[in-house]
Design a protein around this motif. Structure first.
Motif, PDB file in Angstrom:
ATOM      1  N   VAL A   1      44.215  36.893  45.827  1.00 59.27           N
ATOM      2  CA  VAL A   1      42.803  36.976  46.215  1.00 59.27           C
ATOM      3  C   VAL A   1      42.331  38.424  46.184  1.00 59.27           C
ATOM      4  CG1 VAL A   1      41.204  36.658  48.145  1.00 59.27           C
ATOM      5  CG2 VAL A   1      42.840  34.853  47.571  1.00 59.27           C
ATOM      6  N   SER A   2      43.124  39.323  46.739  1.00 55.28           N
ATOM      7  CA  SER A   2      42.768  40.738  46.763  1.00 55.28           C
ATOM      8  C   SER A   2      42.626  41.303  45.359  1.00 55.28           C
ATOM      9  CB  SER A   2      43.822  41.549  47.523  1.00 55.28           C
ATOM     10  OG  SER A   2      43.860  41.155  48.866  1.00 55.28           O
ATOM     11  N   SER A   3      43.529  40.927  44.470  1.00 53.04           N
ATOM     12  CA  SER A   3      43.481  41.418  43.096  1.00 53.04           C
ATOM     13  C   SER A   3      42.203  40.978  42.399  1.00 53.04           C
ATOM     14  CB  SER A   3      44.691  40.915  42.300  1.00 53.04           C
ATOM     15  OG  SER A   3      45.883  41.424  42.842  1.00 53.04           O
ATOM     16  N   VAL A   4      41.852  39.709  42.560  1.00 48.45           N
ATOM     17  CA  VAL A   4      40.634  39.183  41.925  1.00 48.45           C
ATOM     18  C   VAL A   4      39.404  39.866  42.516  1.00 48.45           C
ATOM     19  CG1 VAL A   4      39.192  37.129  41.635  1.00 48.45           C
ATOM     20  CG2 VAL A   4      41.664  36.978  41.279  1.00 48.45           C
ATOM     21  N   LYS A   5      39.363  39.988  43.848  1.00 42.55           N
ATOM     22  CA  LYS A   5      38.209  40.634  44.491  1.00 42.55           C
ATOM     23  C   LYS A   5      38.042  42.071  44.015  1.00 42.55           C
ATOM     24  CE  LYS A   5      36.992  39.710  48.769  1.00 42.55           C
ATOM     25  NZ  LYS A   5      36.949  39.427  50.211  1.00 42.55           N
ATOM     26  N   GLU A   6      39.153  42.781  43.898  1.00 40.03           N
ATOM     27  CA  GLU A   6      39.094  44.186  43.486  1.00 40.03           C
ATOM     28  C   GLU A   6      38.566  44.318  42.053  1.00 40.03           C
ATOM     29  OE1 GLU A   6      42.092  47.922  42.686  1.00 40.03           O
ATOM     30  OE2 GLU A   6      42.688  46.403  44.141  1.00 40.03           O
ATOM     31  N   GLU A   7      39.120  43.545  41.125  1.00 35.85           N
ATOM     32  CA  GLU A   7      38.708  43.644  39.716  1.00 35.85           C
ATOM     33  C   GLU A   7      37.254  43.210  39.522  1.00 35.85           C
ATOM     34  OE1 GLU A   7      40.160  45.068  37.208  1.00 35.85           O
ATOM     35  OE2 GLU A   7      42.077  45.424  38.187  1.00 35.85           O
ATOM     36  N   VAL A   8      36.877  42.083  40.111  1.00 37.11           N
ATOM     37  CA  VAL A   8      35.502  41.586  39.954  1.00 37.11           C
ATOM     38  C   VAL A   8      34.519  42.527  40.643  1.00 37.11           C
ATOM     39  CG1 VAL A   8      33.924  39.672  40.448  1.00 37.11           C
ATOM     40  CG2 VAL A   8      36.239  39.197  39.636  1.00 37.11           C
ATOM     41  N   GLY A   9      34.922  43.095  41.771  1.00 37.46           N
ATOM     42  CA  GLY A   9      34.057  44.020  42.492  1.00 37.46           C
ATOM     43  C   GLY A   9      33.724  45.283  41.711  1.00 37.46           C
TER      44      GLY A   9
ATOM     45  N   VAL B   1      27.696  44.032  40.468  1.00 36.69           N
ATOM     46  CA  VAL B   1      28.225  43.104  41.478  1.00 36.69           C
ATOM     47  C   VAL B   1      28.102  43.739  42.864  1.00 36.69           C
ATOM     48  CG1 VAL B   1      30.300  41.954  42.334  1.00 36.69           C
ATOM     49  CG2 VAL B   1      29.779  41.928  39.890  1.00 36.69           C
ATOM     50  N   THR B   2      27.527  42.982  43.803  1.00 34.90           N
ATOM     51  CA  THR B   2      27.324  43.495  45.157  1.00 34.90           C
ATOM     52  C   THR B   2      28.248  42.837  46.177  1.00 34.90           C
ATOM     53  OG1 THR B   2      25.534  41.911  45.507  1.00 34.90           O
ATOM     54  CG2 THR B   2      24.908  44.119  44.739  1.00 34.90           C
TER      55      THR B   2
ATOM     56  N   LEU C   1      37.765  28.906  44.399  1.00 37.01           N
ATOM     57  CA  LEU C   1      36.383  29.287  44.115  1.00 37.01           C
ATOM     58  C   LEU C   1      36.159  30.789  44.255  1.00 37.01           C
ATOM     59  CD1 LEU C   1      34.150  26.491  45.693  1.00 37.01           C
ATOM     60  CD2 LEU C   1      34.636  26.922  43.282  1.00 37.01           C
ATOM     61  N   LEU C   2      35.486  31.333  43.253  1.00 38.74           N
ATOM     62  CA  LEU C   2      35.099  32.738  43.225  1.00 38.74           C
ATOM     63  C   LEU C   2      33.581  32.769  43.217  1.00 38.74           C
ATOM     64  CD1 LEU C   2      35.359  35.807  42.535  1.00 38.74           C
ATOM     65  CD2 LEU C   2      35.551  35.116  40.137  1.00 38.74           C
ATOM     66  N   THR C   3      32.984  33.372  44.231  1.00 32.61           N
ATOM     67  CA  THR C   3      31.534  33.485  44.320  1.00 32.61           C
ATOM     68  C   THR C   3      31.157  34.947  44.145  1.00 32.61           C
ATOM     69  OG1 THR C   3      31.481  31.608  45.837  1.00 32.61           O
ATOM     70  CG2 THR C   3      29.497  32.981  45.723  1.00 32.61           C
TER      71      THR C   3
ATOM     72  N   ILE D   1      32.756  38.856  34.038  1.00 39.23           N
ATOM     73  CA  ILE D   1      33.484  38.308  35.193  1.00 39.23           C
ATOM     74  C   ILE D   1      34.810  37.714  34.726  1.00 39.23           C
ATOM     75  CG2 ILE D   1      33.429  36.639  37.091  1.00 39.23           C
ATOM     76  CD1 ILE D   1      31.404  39.002  37.352  1.00 39.23           C
ATOM     77  N   VAL D   2      34.764  36.953  33.632  1.00 33.66           N
ATOM     78  CA  VAL D   2      35.986  36.347  33.086  1.00 33.66           C
ATOM     79  C   VAL D   2      36.987  37.438  32.718  1.00 33.66           C
ATOM     80  CG1 VAL D   2      36.937  35.018  31.148  1.00 33.66           C
ATOM     81  CG2 VAL D   2      34.847  34.246  32.305  1.00 33.66           C
ATOM     82  N   ALA D   3      36.517  38.509  32.084  1.00 35.33           N
ATOM     83  CA  ALA D   3      37.399  39.619  31.697  1.00 35.33           C
ATOM     84  C   ALA D   3      38.026  40.270  32.925  1.00 35.33           C
ATOM     85  CB  ALA D   3      36.618  40.646  30.882  1.00 35.33           C
ATOM     86  N   ALA D   4      37.252  40.423  34.002  1.00 34.13           N
ATOM     87  CA  ALA D   4      37.774  41.026  35.231  1.00 34.13           C
ATOM     88  C   ALA D   4      38.843  40.136  35.864  1.00 34.13           C
ATOM     89  CB  ALA D   4      36.640  41.282  36.220  1.00 34.13           C
ATOM     90  N   VAL D   5      38.614  38.834  35.876  1.00 35.46           N
ATOM     91  CA  VAL D   5      39.601  37.889  36.427  1.00 35.46           C
ATOM     92  C   VAL D   5      40.879  37.936  35.591  1.00 35.46           C
ATOM     93  CG1 VAL D   5      40.109  35.439  36.818  1.00 35.46           C
ATOM     94  CG2 VAL D   5      37.891  36.384  37.502  1.00 35.46           C
ATOM     95  N   GLU D   6      40.717  37.983  34.268  1.00 35.38           N
ATOM     96  CA  GLU D   6      41.890  38.044  33.387  1.00 35.38           C
ATOM     97  C   GLU D   6      42.640  39.362  33.574  1.00 35.38           C
ATOM     98  OE1 GLU D   6      40.235  37.137  29.544  1.00 35.38           O
ATOM     99  OE2 GLU D   6      40.278  34.981  29.944  1.00 35.38           O
ATOM    100  N   GLU D   7      41.907  40.445  33.818  1.00 33.21           N
ATOM    101  CA  GLU D   7      42.533  41.749  34.063  1.00 33.21           C
ATOM    102  C   GLU D   7      43.394  41.682  35.321  1.00 33.21           C
ATOM    103  OE1 GLU D   7      43.563  45.694  33.526  1.00 33.21           O
ATOM    104  OE2 GLU D   7      42.440  44.455  32.121  1.00 33.21           O
ATOM    105  N   ALA D   8      42.962  40.876  36.296  1.00 34.91           N
ATOM    106  CA  ALA D   8      43.723  40.703  37.533  1.00 34.91           C
ATOM    107  C   ALA D   8      44.937  39.791  37.313  1.00 34.91           C
ATOM    108  CB  ALA D   8      42.824  40.136  38.634  1.00 34.91           C
TER     109      ALA D   8
END
Length: 70
Positions: free
Chosen positions: A17-25, A30-31, A41-43, A55-62
């Motif tokens: 969860v932390s990895s996804v939040k960090e990359e997407v953030g 993104v606010t 779920l990712l909001t 967003i997809v690229a950030a999730v994949e980066e994570a």
């Protein structure tokens, strides 16, 4: 404000969860990022709509996969 919701596959723990939040953030515009481990779920909230590909690229980066967008 714009809000988009995605389903992320492969997350199994709080570190995931932390990895996804960090990359997407880090995506420009993104606010706010919320991730629910149980449902996957990712909001994402942003000042203006953000390109889903970013967003997809950030999730994949994570290290995870976007299974869908709702």
């Amino acid at each position: 404000m714009a809000t988009a919701t995605y389903t992320v596959k492969g997350m199994t723990c709080g570190h995931c969860v932390s990895s996804v939040k960090e990359e997407v953030g880090e995506v420009s515009g993104v606010t706010s990022v919320e991730v629910d481990l149980a449902s996957g779920l990712l909001t994402v909230e942003s000042d203006a709509p953000v390109d889903a590909a970013e967003i997809v690229a950030a999730v994949e980066e994570a290290g995870y996969e976007v299974a869908g967008r709702s």
